[in-house]
Design a protein around this motif. Structure first.
Motif, short mmCIF file in Angstrom:
data_model
loop_
_atom_site.label_atom_id
_atom_site.label_comp_id
_atom_site.label_asym_id
_atom_site.label_seq_id
_atom_site.Cartn_x
_atom_site.Cartn_y
_atom_site.Cartn_z
N ALA A 27 0.80 -1.23 0.00
CA ALA A 27 0.00 0.00 0.00
C ALA A 27 0.83 1.28 0.00
CB ALA A 27 -0.97 -0.01 1.17
N PRO A 28 1.86 1.43 0.87
CA PRO A 28 2.64 2.68 0.86
C PRO A 28 3.35 2.93 -0.47
CG PRO A 28 3.03 1.47 2.89
CD PRO A 28 2.30 0.55 1.98
N LEU A 29 3.81 1.86 -1.10
CA LEU A 29 4.51 2.03 -2.38
C LEU A 29 3.53 2.36 -3.50
CD1 LEU A 29 7.11 -0.88 -2.09
CD2 LEU A 29 7.38 1.56 -1.53
N LEU A 30 2.32 1.80 -3.45
CA LEU A 30 1.30 2.18 -4.42
C LEU A 30 0.93 3.65 -4.26
CD1 LEU A 30 -1.14 -0.89 -4.43
CD2 LEU A 30 0.31 -0.11 -6.31
N ALA A 31 0.79 4.10 -3.01
CA ALA A 31 0.49 5.51 -2.76
C ALA A 31 1.61 6.40 -3.28
CB ALA A 31 0.28 5.74 -1.27
N THR A 32 2.84 5.93 -3.19
CA THR A 32 3.98 6.69 -3.70
C THR A 32 3.91 6.83 -5.21
OG1 THR A 32 5.36 5.92 -1.86
CG2 THR A 32 6.49 6.77 -3.82
N LEU A 33 3.57 5.74 -5.90
CA LEU A 33 3.42 5.80 -7.36
C LEU A 33 2.32 6.79 -7.75
CD1 LEU A 33 3.74 2.07 -8.51
CD2 LEU A 33 5.20 3.98 -9.19
N ILE B 254 10.66 0.34 -5.21
CA ILE B 254 9.75 -0.04 -6.31
C ILE B 254 10.57 -0.59 -7.48
CG2 ILE B 254 8.20 0.90 -8.08
CD1 ILE B 254 7.19 2.86 -5.90
N LYS B 255 11.66 0.08 -7.81
CA LYS B 255 12.49 -0.36 -8.93
C LYS B 255 13.13 -1.72 -8.66
CE LYS B 255 16.57 1.04 -11.61
NZ LYS B 255 17.61 2.09 -11.81
N SER C 93 12.03 5.99 -14.17
CA SER C 93 12.65 7.03 -14.99
C SER C 93 12.58 6.68 -16.48
CB SER C 93 14.11 7.24 -14.58
OG SER C 93 14.87 6.07 -14.82
N ASP C 94 12.26 5.42 -16.81
CA ASP C 94 12.10 4.99 -18.19
C ASP C 94 10.64 5.19 -18.60
OD1 ASP C 94 11.21 2.55 -20.06
OD2 ASP C 94 13.29 3.06 -20.52
N ALA C 95 10.39 5.84 -19.75
CA ALA C 95 9.02 6.21 -20.14
C ALA C 95 8.10 5.00 -20.24
CB ALA C 95 9.05 6.97 -21.47
N LEU C 96 8.56 3.91 -20.91
CA LEU C 96 7.72 2.73 -21.07
C LEU C 96 7.49 2.05 -19.73
CD1 LEU C 96 6.18 0.81 -22.88
CD2 LEU C 96 8.32 -0.43 -23.31
N HIS C 97 8.53 1.94 -18.92
CA HIS C 97 8.38 1.33 -17.59
C HIS C 97 7.41 2.16 -16.73
CE1 HIS C 97 12.32 -1.24 -17.53
NE2 HIS C 97 11.61 -1.41 -18.64
N ARG C 98 7.57 3.48 -16.82
CA ARG C 98 6.70 4.35 -16.03
C ARG C 98 5.23 4.15 -16.43
NH1 ARG C 98 7.79 10.66 -16.48
NH2 ARG C 98 9.77 9.96 -15.57
N TYR C 99 4.96 4.07 -17.74
CA TYR C 99 3.57 3.87 -18.20
C TYR C 99 3.03 2.53 -17.68
CZ TYR C 99 -0.37 3.00 -21.26
OH TYR C 99 -1.63 2.70 -21.73
N THR D 245 -0.13 2.26 -15.18
CA THR D 245 -1.32 1.51 -15.60
C THR D 245 -1.64 0.41 -14.60
OG1 THR D 245 -0.78 1.95 -17.93
CG2 THR D 245 -2.37 0.20 -17.48
N ALA D 246 -0.62 -0.30 -14.15
CA ALA D 246 -0.84 -1.37 -13.18
C ALA D 246 -1.33 -0.79 -11.85
CB ALA D 246 0.46 -2.15 -12.96
N ALA D 247 -0.78 0.35 -11.45
CA ALA D 247 -1.21 0.97 -10.19
C ALA D 247 -2.67 1.42 -10.29
CB ALA D 247 -0.31 2.16 -9.86
N MET D 248 -3.05 1.95 -11.46
CA MET D 248 -4.44 2.35 -11.67
C MET D 248 -5.35 1.13 -11.60
SD MET D 248 -5.95 5.30 -12.22
CE MET D 248 -4.81 6.33 -13.12
N GLY D 249 -4.93 0.05 -12.24
CA GLY D 249 -5.72 -1.18 -12.20
C GLY D 249 -5.85 -1.72 -10.79
N ALA D 250 -4.78 -1.60 -10.01
CA ALA D 250 -4.83 -2.07 -8.62
C ALA D 250 -5.89 -1.32 -7.82
CB ALA D 250 -3.46 -1.92 -7.97
N ARG D 251 -5.94 -0.02 -8.03
CA ARG D 251 -6.94 0.77 -7.32
C ARG D 251 -8.35 0.42 -7.77
NH1 ARG D 251 -4.49 6.76 -7.91
NH2 ARG D 251 -6.22 7.37 -6.53
#
Length: 368
Positions: free
Chosen positions: A297-303, A334-335, A343-349, A353-359
């Motif tokens: 949870a804390p790491l998801l909130a950080t993202l 997280i990394k 910091s990588d654009a594709l990794h960040r996306y 997306t995964a964090a949004m799905g988790a919520r």
């Protein structure tokens, strides 16, 4: 033979009652009063206003006055005074009885209208009626369903019903500004719903503004969502469903916005169209975060905070209430746990997306 109208019946019977009162000096009895109440009801059902009814009653009394037995045959001034007092008391009681009957009919008509309105709203928003019949009924409530419509829905901290002060205030203001044609305001399942035609953008804007800022003494809505415009009877259902969907996504994602538009949230239905695929993305990308101290949870909130702050570390740390150093530590975790570098654009996306799905799926509180 023509049936007597309520007014003609009153014009014939009321002078007879006055004549009896002038002879005896008695009060009107229960049966006579109930007969007058029934006349008041009939007059209301025939479309006569209360002012017209009272004027007709008093006019009939004034015309009959000189010929009333107790008036014409009064032997003294004292006798005439007593007769006049009795007649005035009878007139007062008669007008009150007529008014009661008229109001009784009006209340019944309002209840019937409200029942028909609720049934229409149910059929309109759930699409459970024949489109032709629904369009015909819509005219009674000021809607022309052949046009495109949009629906806005307000949800409050407490359920709305037809008697809720905010619902009544919003309806009063909207009708005062825009009139009753092509605007429908109703409550449904504890929410406040506004249906407006294509071109009624100002109506929906005013609805949202009033619901969110109803004024002193009124409790403001928590959120207002607006669906897109669609044509035909089914278009209202689609727009309503979109508005409800926007409210649902906002609640699950804990979005801060008070005003939501379905077109701005179309990405979420797309993301959730394949629920199984989204669950697999969350498990494979974010599952390793469950092994962190304190859980995922804390790491998801950080993202989430980093995404909302545009990856400006100082702003993200402020939103989280932690130091920039702690934020940096969490991003490193997280990394290292997921293998994805923010910091990588594709990794960040992928992470976002995964964090949004988790919520949306309620993970990690809920097992996938």
């Amino acid at each position: 033979m023509e049936q007597p109208t309520a007014l003609s019946d009153l014009g014939a019977r009321y002078p007879e009652l006055l004549a009896e009162v002038s002879r005896t000096g008695r009060n009107l009895d229960r049966q006579e009063l109930e007969s007058l109440r029934a006349l008041g009801e009939r007059a209301a059902e025939a479309g006569h206003g209360l002012r017209e009814l009272v004027a007709h009653c008093l006019g009939a009394g004034r015309r009959a006055w000189p010929a009333l037995p107790g008036v014409a045959g009064a032997g003294s001034l004292g006798g005439l005074r007593r007769t006049g007092e009795a007649l005035l008391a009878a007139a007062e009681a008669a007008v009150a009885a007529l008014g009661e009957g008229h109001e009784r009919a009006q209340r019944l008509a309002i209840r019937q209208e409200e029942a028909a309105r609720r049934e229409f709203i149910d059929d309109l928003l759930y699409g459970r009626s024949d489109p032709g019949a629904l369009a015909e009924r819509a005219g009674r409530f000021g809607l022309r369903l052949a046009r495109a419509h949009a629906v806005a829905v307000a949800v409050g901290t407490e359920p709305y019903d037809g008697e809720h002060p905010v619902a009544r205030r919003v309806e009063r203001e909207l009708v005062g500004r825009f009139g009753e044609r092509d605007v429908l305001l109703a409550t449904k399942d504890g929410r406040l719903v506004c249906v407006a035609p294509d071109g009624g953008h100002a109506v929906l804007e005013a609805f949202a503004a009033l619901a969110l800022r109803p004024g002193p003494g009124y409790r403001a809505a928590a959120r207002v969502a607006t669906g897109r415009r669609h044509s035909g009877p089914g278009g209202v259902v689609r727009s309503y469903d979109e508005a409800l969907g926007a409210l649902d996504f906002a609640q699950r994602l804990d979005l801060p916005a008070e005003r939501l538009r379905a077109e701005e949230l179309l990405v979420f239905p797309v993301l959730m169209r394949d629920r199984a695929a989204m669950a697999e993305l969350v498990r494979s990308v974010l599952g390793p975060l469950g092994g962190a101290r304190g859980g995922a949870a804390p790491l998801l909130a950080t993202l989430a905070a980093q995404a909302e702050a545009g990856y400006v570390n100082a702003e993200a740390a402020r939103r989280l209430g932690v130091s920039v150093r702690t934020l940096g530590y969490r991003m490193d975790r997280i990394k290292s746990l997921t293998g994805y570098d923010p910091s990588d654009a594709l990794h960040r996306y992928t992470l976002e997306t995964a964090a949004m799905g988790a919520r949306l799926l309620g993970w990690p509180q809920r097992e996938l």
